[in-house]
Design an enzyme around this catalytic site. Structure first.
Site, PDB file in Angstrom:
ATOM      1  N   PRO A 176      40.250  44.093  43.760  1.00 35.82           N
ATOM      2  CA  PRO A 176      40.642  43.345  44.957  1.00 35.82           C
ATOM      3  C   PRO A 176      41.721  42.321  44.617  1.00 35.82           C
ATOM      4  O   PRO A 176      41.622  41.593  43.632  1.00 35.82           O
ATOM      5  CB  PRO A 176      39.332  42.667  45.378  1.00 35.82           C
ATOM      6  CG  PRO A 176      38.256  43.556  44.840  1.00 35.82           C
ATOM      7  CD  PRO A 176      38.800  44.059  43.533  1.00 35.82           C
ATOM      8  N   GLU A 177      42.767  42.298  45.443  1.00 36.36           N
ATOM      9  CA  GLU A 177      43.871  41.375  45.235  1.00 36.36           C
ATOM     10  C   GLU A 177      43.840  40.306  46.323  1.00 36.36           C
ATOM     11  O   GLU A 177      42.853  40.185  47.059  1.00 36.36           O
ATOM     12  CB  GLU A 177      45.187  42.153  45.230  1.00 36.36           C
ATOM     13  CG  GLU A 177      45.235  43.252  44.160  1.00 36.36           C
ATOM     14  CD  GLU A 177      46.534  44.051  44.186  1.00 36.36           C
ATOM     15  OE1 GLU A 177      47.570  43.501  44.627  1.00 36.36           O
ATOM     16  OE2 GLU A 177      46.499  45.229  43.778  1.00 36.36           O
ATOM     17  N   LYS A 191      42.905  35.493  42.834  1.00 34.08           N
ATOM     18  CA  LYS A 191      41.918  36.529  43.113  1.00 34.08           C
ATOM     19  C   LYS A 191      40.488  35.997  43.024  1.00 34.08           C
ATOM     20  O   LYS A 191      39.533  36.773  43.041  1.00 34.08           O
ATOM     21  CB  LYS A 191      42.096  37.695  42.132  1.00 34.08           C
ATOM     22  CG  LYS A 191      43.457  38.372  42.199  1.00 34.08           C
ATOM     23  CD  LYS A 191      43.577  39.466  41.155  1.00 34.08           C
ATOM     24  CE  LYS A 191      44.975  40.062  41.102  1.00 34.08           C
ATOM     25  NZ  LYS A 191      45.108  41.111  40.071  1.00 34.08           N
ATOM     26  N   HIS A 207      23.248  48.281  42.298  1.00 37.59           N
ATOM     27  CA  HIS A 207      24.405  47.512  41.831  1.00 37.59           C
ATOM     28  C   HIS A 207      24.292  46.021  42.139  1.00 37.59           C
ATOM     29  O   HIS A 207      25.202  45.259  41.815  1.00 37.59           O
ATOM     30  CB  HIS A 207      25.686  48.055  42.453  1.00 37.59           C
ATOM     31  CG  HIS A 207      25.895  49.526  42.231  1.00 37.59           C
ATOM     32  ND1 HIS A 207      25.783  50.106  40.979  1.00 37.59           N
ATOM     33  CD2 HIS A 207      26.193  50.534  43.099  1.00 37.59           C
ATOM     34  CE1 HIS A 207      26.012  51.408  41.080  1.00 37.59           C
ATOM     35  NE2 HIS A 207      26.258  51.694  42.344  1.00 37.59           N
ATOM     36  N   ARG A 256      30.586  48.252  38.174  1.00 35.88           N
ATOM     37  CA  ARG A 256      31.058  48.393  36.794  1.00 35.88           C
ATOM     38  C   ARG A 256      30.779  47.159  35.929  1.00 35.88           C
ATOM     39  O   ARG A 256      31.113  47.146  34.747  1.00 35.88           O
ATOM     40  CB  ARG A 256      32.551  48.719  36.801  1.00 35.88           C
ATOM     41  CG  ARG A 256      32.861  50.033  37.528  1.00 35.88           C
ATOM     42  CD  ARG A 256      34.318  50.432  37.407  1.00 35.88           C
ATOM     43  NE  ARG A 256      34.678  50.752  36.028  1.00 35.88           N
ATOM     44  CZ  ARG A 256      35.890  51.142  35.636  1.00 35.88           C
ATOM     45  NH1 ARG A 256      36.859  51.243  36.552  1.00 35.88           N
ATOM     46  NH2 ARG A 256      36.157  51.404  34.372  1.00 35.88           N
ATOM     47  N   ARG A 299      63.915  34.748  33.941  1.00 38.52           N
ATOM     48  CA  ARG A 299      62.992  35.439  33.044  1.00 38.52           C
ATOM     49  C   ARG A 299      63.544  36.804  32.650  1.00 38.52           C
ATOM     50  O   ARG A 299      64.103  37.531  33.465  1.00 38.52           O
ATOM     51  CB  ARG A 299      61.622  35.601  33.728  1.00 38.52           C
ATOM     52  CG  ARG A 299      61.046  34.307  34.296  1.00 38.52           C
ATOM     53  CD  ARG A 299      60.497  33.410  33.221  1.00 38.52           C
ATOM     54  NE  ARG A 299      59.277  33.957  32.668  1.00 38.52           N
ATOM     55  CZ  ARG A 299      58.061  33.697  33.177  1.00 38.52           C
ATOM     56  NH1 ARG A 299      57.928  32.932  34.252  1.00 38.52           N
ATOM     57  NH2 ARG A 299      56.988  34.199  32.617  1.00 38.52           N
ATOM     58  N   ARG A 326      50.761  49.371  33.326  1.00 41.46           N
ATOM     59  CA  ARG A 326      50.142  49.759  34.590  1.00 41.46           C
ATOM     60  C   ARG A 326      50.879  50.937  35.215  1.00 41.46           C
ATOM     61  O   ARG A 326      52.116  51.002  35.190  1.00 41.46           O
ATOM     62  CB  ARG A 326      50.160  48.586  35.578  1.00 41.46           C
ATOM     63  CG  ARG A 326      49.492  47.317  35.061  1.00 41.46           C
ATOM     64  CD  ARG A 326      48.004  47.522  34.815  1.00 41.46           C
ATOM     65  NE  ARG A 326      47.312  47.928  36.018  1.00 41.46           N
ATOM     66  CZ  ARG A 326      46.871  47.052  36.947  1.00 41.46           C
ATOM     67  NH1 ARG A 326      47.092  45.744  36.794  1.00 41.46           N
ATOM     68  NH2 ARG A 326      46.222  47.478  38.002  1.00 41.46           N
TER      69      ARG A 326
END
Length: 275
Positions: free
Chosen positions: A2-3, A58, A93, A112, A153, A262
């Site tokens: 989740p972001e 987050k 869970h 998880r 950057r 990623r």
């Protein structure tokens, strides 16, 4: 994972349901899901009232009475589910159960087991290294601040968007979607992107995040909000998870590459490598 839009959706949904409710009791079913001693964690929270529910990056943040803060990082599969009185449905869970004073229940689930809960006094929040290192919020940054943060950057622009110490809350989904909307290749070094183009990326990022929040986030694996409802932003993905499919904008086949370790999906036409 989740972001920002998903965590913001959870916070907004839970707030009216649990605000001013008192934690009458709680059960820690998985000691590894809490930081510190589980018994001390339970004792510290029992009897506290929930003053508000918010978000930082987050992190889901519950402000409690007596200056306490409960922070929850959902990681890959964590979720908070609210159940009205007499309706709680526990699964294998479930990691922590909060019994509220009106007989409603708040359950932290995590299939998880990567997520965690941490309780501390609000005065110590800024001393928590993880929290202290979080970068600014993308929806609160001005265009000038965004450009100043990224413009000098050398790292790939997507790597910087994913770096929580640079900007907080952005993950793989919204980095890919924002970069496609801005027409910027994910591997482009930030310092090579014209400042006007970075300003455009800032506007694209804000637009994508705002629309995702309004859609309740993105659901394609485990994410649901506090009432178990999925989001719908995944229905409008332009590139994320669509490698090998035609670009919705130009019909070119979308390519899959790796950036900062990623999986990344890019349109070779709309996001040229040296464009």
């Amino acid at each position: 994972m989740p972001e920002l839009p998903e965590v913001e959706t959870i916070a907004r949904g839970l707030s009216p349901l649990v605000q001013d409710r008192r934690i009458a009791d709680l059960e820690v079913l998985a000691p590894g899901s809490v930081h510190g001693d589980p018994q001390a964690f339970a004792q510290r929270l029992a009897g506290r009232s929930i003053c508000s529910v918010g978000r930082r990056g987050k992190l889901l943040l519950f402000e409690l009475s007596a200056g306490q803060v409960l922070a929850g990082h959902l990681k890959m599969t964590g979720k908070f589910l609210f159940f009205p009185p007499g309706t709680a449905e526990l699964t294998s869970h479930a990691r922590c159960i909060f019994h509220l004073d009106d007989a409603s229940t708040l359950v932290f689930e995590d299939q998880r087991r990567f997520g965690y809960l941490r309780c501390m006094h609000s005065s110590g929040l800024s001393a928590w290294p993880f929290y202290a290192r979080l970068g600014p919020e993308p929806l609160q940054m001005t265009e000038m601040e965004f450009v100043a943060c990224l413009g000098s950057r050398r790292a790939a622009i997507k790597a910087l968007l994913l770096d929580q110490t640079c900007i907080a809350g952005i993950g793989n989904i919204y980095a890919d979607e924002s970069l496609h909307l801005a027409g910027i290749h994910p591997q482009t070094q930030a310092e090579r992107i014209p400042r006007t183009r970075l300003g455009f990326l800032h506007r694209c990022l804000r637009d994508v995040l705002t629309r995702a929040v309004h859609a309740g986030g993105s659901s394609f694996r485990d994410y649901v909000d506090g009432l178990g409802r999925p989001g719908s932003y995944q229905d409008t993905f332009m590139v994320y998870g669509r490698s090998g499919q035609p670009c919705r904008q130009c019909s070119t086949e979308l390519a899959r590459i790796r950036v900062a370790g990623r999986t990344t999906v890019v349109c070779p036409c709309c996001q040229p490598r040296d464009g």
